[in-house]
Structures are given as C-alpha cells and as structure tokens.
Design a protein around this motif. Structure first.
Motif, PDB file in Angstrom:
ATOM      1  N   LEU A   4       0.832  -1.188   0.000  1.00  0.00           N
ATOM      2  CA  LEU A   4       0.000   0.000   0.000  1.00  0.00           C
ATOM      3  C   LEU A   4       0.873   1.245   0.000  1.00  0.00           C
ATOM      4  O   LEU A   4       2.062   1.197   0.313  1.00  0.00           O
ATOM      5  CB  LEU A   4      -0.950   0.014   1.203  1.00  0.00           C
ATOM      6  CG  LEU A   4      -0.350  -0.081   2.599  1.00  0.00           C
ATOM      7  CD1 LEU A   4      -0.117   1.289   3.181  1.00  0.00           C
ATOM      8  CD2 LEU A   4      -1.323  -0.844   3.482  1.00  0.00           C
ATOM      9  N   VAL A   5       0.264   2.365  -0.380  1.00  0.00           N
ATOM     10  CA  VAL A   5       0.921   3.665  -0.351  1.00  0.00           C
ATOM     11  C   VAL A   5       0.120   4.518   0.623  1.00  0.00           C
ATOM     12  O   VAL A   5      -1.101   4.617   0.517  1.00  0.00           O
ATOM     13  CB  VAL A   5       0.930   4.329  -1.750  1.00  0.00           C
ATOM     14  CG1 VAL A   5       1.517   5.733  -1.670  1.00  0.00           C
ATOM     15  CG2 VAL A   5       1.672   3.467  -2.752  1.00  0.00           C
ATOM     16  N   GLU A   6       0.853   5.089   1.596  1.00  0.00           N
ATOM     17  CA  GLU A   6       0.189   5.924   2.595  1.00  0.00           C
ATOM     18  C   GLU A   6       0.772   7.327   2.577  1.00  0.00           C
ATOM     19  O   GLU A   6       1.929   7.526   2.208  1.00  0.00           O
ATOM     20  CB  GLU A   6       0.378   5.335   4.001  1.00  0.00           C
ATOM     21  CG  GLU A   6      -0.409   4.083   4.257  1.00  0.00           C
ATOM     22  CD  GLU A   6      -0.284   3.616   5.701  1.00  0.00           C
ATOM     23  OE1 GLU A   6       0.778   3.854   6.324  1.00  0.00           O
ATOM     24  OE2 GLU A   6      -1.248   3.013   6.200  1.00  0.00           O
ATOM     25  N   TYR A   7      -0.046   8.264   2.992  1.00  0.00           N
ATOM     26  CA  TYR A   7       0.375   9.648   3.177  1.00  0.00           C
ATOM     27  C   TYR A   7       0.292   9.944   4.665  1.00  0.00           C
ATOM     28  O   TYR A   7      -0.720   9.648   5.302  1.00  0.00           O
ATOM     29  CB  TYR A   7      -0.549  10.591   2.396  1.00  0.00           C
ATOM     30  CG  TYR A   7      -0.365  12.049   2.743  1.00  0.00           C
ATOM     31  CD1 TYR A   7       0.711  12.763   2.218  1.00  0.00           C
ATOM     32  CD2 TYR A   7      -1.250  12.686   3.602  1.00  0.00           C
ATOM     33  CE1 TYR A   7       0.889  14.101   2.538  1.00  0.00           C
ATOM     34  CE2 TYR A   7      -1.079  14.024   3.924  1.00  0.00           C
ATOM     35  CZ  TYR A   7      -0.003  14.726   3.397  1.00  0.00           C
ATOM     36  OH  TYR A   7       0.183  16.042   3.721  1.00  0.00           O
ATOM     37  N   GLN A   8       1.355  10.515   5.212  1.00  0.00           N
ATOM     38  CA  GLN A   8       1.321  10.899   6.612  1.00  0.00           C
ATOM     39  C   GLN A   8       1.159  12.403   6.687  1.00  0.00           C
ATOM     40  O   GLN A   8       2.028  13.164   6.235  1.00  0.00           O
ATOM     41  CB  GLN A   8       2.593  10.460   7.341  1.00  0.00           C
ATOM     42  CG  GLN A   8       2.496  10.722   8.839  1.00  0.00           C
ATOM     43  CD  GLN A   8       3.680  10.143   9.595  1.00  0.00           C
ATOM     44  OE1 GLN A   8       4.783  10.083   9.086  1.00  0.00           O
ATOM     45  NE2 GLN A   8       3.418   9.730  10.827  1.00  0.00           N
ATOM     46  N   GLY A   9       0.038  12.831   7.275  1.00  0.00           N
ATOM     47  CA  GLY A   9      -0.268  14.248   7.392  1.00  0.00           C
ATOM     48  C   GLY A   9       0.570  14.910   8.470  1.00  0.00           C
ATOM     49  O   GLY A   9       1.218  14.253   9.285  1.00  0.00           O
ATOM     50  N   SER A  10       0.538  16.229   8.486  1.00  0.00           N
ATOM     51  CA  SER A  10       1.300  16.993   9.478  1.00  0.00           C
ATOM     52  C   SER A  10       0.811  16.715  10.897  1.00  0.00           C
ATOM     53  O   SER A  10       1.539  16.911  11.863  1.00  0.00           O
ATOM     54  CB  SER A  10       1.221  18.489   9.173  1.00  0.00           C
ATOM     55  OG  SER A  10      -0.126  18.907   9.181  1.00  0.00           O
ATOM     56  N   ASP A  11      -0.434  16.215  11.012  1.00  0.00           N
ATOM     57  CA  ASP A  11      -0.973  15.876  12.335  1.00  0.00           C
ATOM     58  C   ASP A  11      -0.552  14.475  12.784  1.00  0.00           C
ATOM     59  O   ASP A  11      -0.925  14.014  13.851  1.00  0.00           O
ATOM     60  CB  ASP A  11      -2.493  15.984  12.334  1.00  0.00           C
ATOM     61  CG  ASP A  11      -3.154  15.052  11.331  1.00  0.00           C
ATOM     62  OD1 ASP A  11      -2.442  14.326  10.595  1.00  0.00           O
ATOM     63  OD2 ASP A  11      -4.403  15.055  11.275  1.00  0.00           O
ATOM     64  N   GLY A  12       0.239  13.784  11.939  1.00  0.00           N
ATOM     65  CA  GLY A  12       0.723  12.451  12.282  1.00  0.00           C
ATOM     66  C   GLY A  12      -0.205  11.329  11.870  1.00  0.00           C
ATOM     67  O   GLY A  12       0.138  10.160  12.006  1.00  0.00           O
ATOM     68  N   LEU A  17      -3.547   5.835   0.371  1.00  0.00           N
ATOM     69  CA  LEU A  17      -3.805   6.397  -0.957  1.00  0.00           C
ATOM     70  C   LEU A  17      -4.040   5.310  -1.997  1.00  0.00           C
ATOM     71  O   LEU A  17      -4.804   5.503  -2.938  1.00  0.00           O
ATOM     72  CB  LEU A  17      -2.627   7.268  -1.389  1.00  0.00           C
ATOM     73  CG  LEU A  17      -2.319   8.470  -0.492  1.00  0.00           C
ATOM     74  CD1 LEU A  17      -1.064   9.181  -0.992  1.00  0.00           C
ATOM     75  CD2 LEU A  17      -3.498   9.419  -0.448  1.00  0.00           C
ATOM     76  N   ALA A  18      -3.359   4.167  -1.864  1.00  0.00           N
ATOM     77  CA  ALA A  18      -3.485   3.096  -2.846  1.00  0.00           C
ATOM     78  C   ALA A  18      -3.198   1.766  -2.170  1.00  0.00           C
ATOM     79  O   ALA A  18      -2.411   1.696  -1.217  1.00  0.00           O
ATOM     80  CB  ALA A  18      -2.522   3.307  -4.000  1.00  0.00           C
ATOM     81  N   VAL A  19      -3.856   0.721  -2.672  1.00  0.00           N
ATOM     82  CA  VAL A  19      -3.648  -0.630  -2.184  1.00  0.00           C
ATOM     83  C   VAL A  19      -3.376  -1.522  -3.394  1.00  0.00           C
ATOM     84  O   VAL A  19      -4.079  -1.425  -4.404  1.00  0.00           O
ATOM     85  CB  VAL A  19      -4.895  -1.143  -1.429  1.00  0.00           C
ATOM     86  CG1 VAL A  19      -4.732  -2.599  -1.031  1.00  0.00           C
ATOM     87  CG2 VAL A  19      -5.186  -0.288  -0.207  1.00  0.00           C
ATOM     88  N   LEU A  20      -2.364  -2.365  -3.292  1.00  0.00           N
ATOM     89  CA  LEU A  20      -2.048  -3.317  -4.356  1.00  0.00           C
ATOM     90  C   LEU A  20      -2.416  -4.709  -3.876  1.00  0.00           C
ATOM     91  O   LEU A  20      -1.942  -5.155  -2.834  1.00  0.00           O
ATOM     92  CB  LEU A  20      -0.559  -3.260  -4.711  1.00  0.00           C
ATOM     93  CG  LEU A  20      -0.086  -4.246  -5.777  1.00  0.00           C
ATOM     94  CD1 LEU A  20      -0.785  -3.968  -7.113  1.00  0.00           C
ATOM     95  CD2 LEU A  20       1.423  -4.175  -5.926  1.00  0.00           C
TER      96      LEU A  20
END
Length: 182
Positions: A4-12, A17-20
């Motif tokens: 998977l692809v994850e985004y980590q926000g400024s709030d932690g 974003l995507a799953v394979l």
C-alpha cells in the motif's frame, strides 16, 4: 494484499492512498454468474419441452455451489467474531446505548417506509392498497412493538462486519469463492 501507499499528514495521521492486491484467477463474480445462470435456465424453460423435474434436480449443480458460498460466508463471519488481540477488531459487549441506537434507527426507517407507502398509496392496485392502508393505520402499534422488542439486557457481542458485502464482490474460483473489497 501485496502493499500500500500511505500519506502521513502533518498531524501524524496516516491516510491510505493506494492498495495493491494480488490477481485472483476467476470465472467472474457471483452476481454475474447467477444472472447468467438464471437467464439460461429461464430461456431453456421457455424453449425446451422436457419432463418436469424437481427444483432440487434442476438446480443441483448451482445449489452445491451456493451451499459452498453459504459455508464460506459463515466462515467469514465466524472469523470476524473472534478475538484477534487488536482492540480495533475484537468483539465488544452490546451496551444499553447500542440497543437504544439500534431501536431508534429501526423506528426512523419504519417511519420513512410508512411515509413512502402513504405517499404512493393512490397508485397501488386495489388489493395492495387495502393492505397498505392496514399497515399505515397500524403505525403506533408498530412503533410500540419496535420499542418493546428488546426487554432487558442482551448477553452478546458486536463484531466487525463485512461492510458492503454482496455477490458482485464475490469471485467464483474453481467451484469455490474469494471475497474482495470488504
């Protein structure tokens, strides 16, 4: 799941974003299979004159397949009901607040259904309209029954659910099934 692809926000907080996922060899989803099966059966019934056979005989292969789907669905729900050690997925006791919320939701849905029935009543066939009128006049009785359908505490648990489980998300794979996107 392969990754998977994850985004980590400024709030932690992480956001996926995507799953394979791996490819599953299959003969299509169970919804399409069932529609095709019924279409073939109805067309054959319309065009071929054969001696009548029992429904079990006529649909034996399909019934074996669907029995397997029922077994796999039961196994899935049993797995969802087991403690995993992850508090986000462990079964939880049903509380009085849960019961109250569920009863309120059923009441809201019953009111909406009866309102729709009342709104559409004039367009119904006479025989159906009489039944609809009976239901509509029993509004208060229905509400009372919903309110009192649970008396006392329930000794049971809430479990994780399959979410949007339907035959379109069930792949047929060599006379067995794989659940997708639950």
């Amino acid at each position: 799941m392969l990754g998977l692809v994850e985004y980590q926000g400024s709030d932690g907080c992480n956001m996926t974003l995507a799953v394979l996922q791996g490819y599953v060899e299959n003969q299509g989803n169970c919804w399409s299979y069932t529609l095709d099966y019924l279409g073939r059966f109805l067309e054959e019934s319309r065009t071929v004159v054969t001696p009548p056979e029992s429904a079990v005989q006529a649909h034996s292969a399909y019934l074996v397949l669907i029995r397997t789907l029922g077994q796999r669905t039961g196994e899935l729900h049993n797995a969802l009901g087991k403690a995993t050690g992850d508090s986000a997925f462990n079964p939880e006791p049903i509380t009085d607040n849960d019961l109250s919320d569920w009863i309120q939701q059923v009441q809201v849905e019953a009111v909406a259904t009866l309102n729709l029935l009342e709104h559409q009543e004039k367009g119904l066939a006479e025989s159906v309209r009489k039944i609809a009128q009976t239901l509509i006049t029993q509004r208060n009785t229905l509400d009372d029954r919903i309110q009192t359908c649970i008396s006392g505490p329930i000794n049971s648990v809430k479990t994780a659910t399959t979410g949007d489980y339907h035959l379109g998300k069930v792949l047929l794979t060599q006379n067995d099934f794989v659940f997708t996107d639950l």
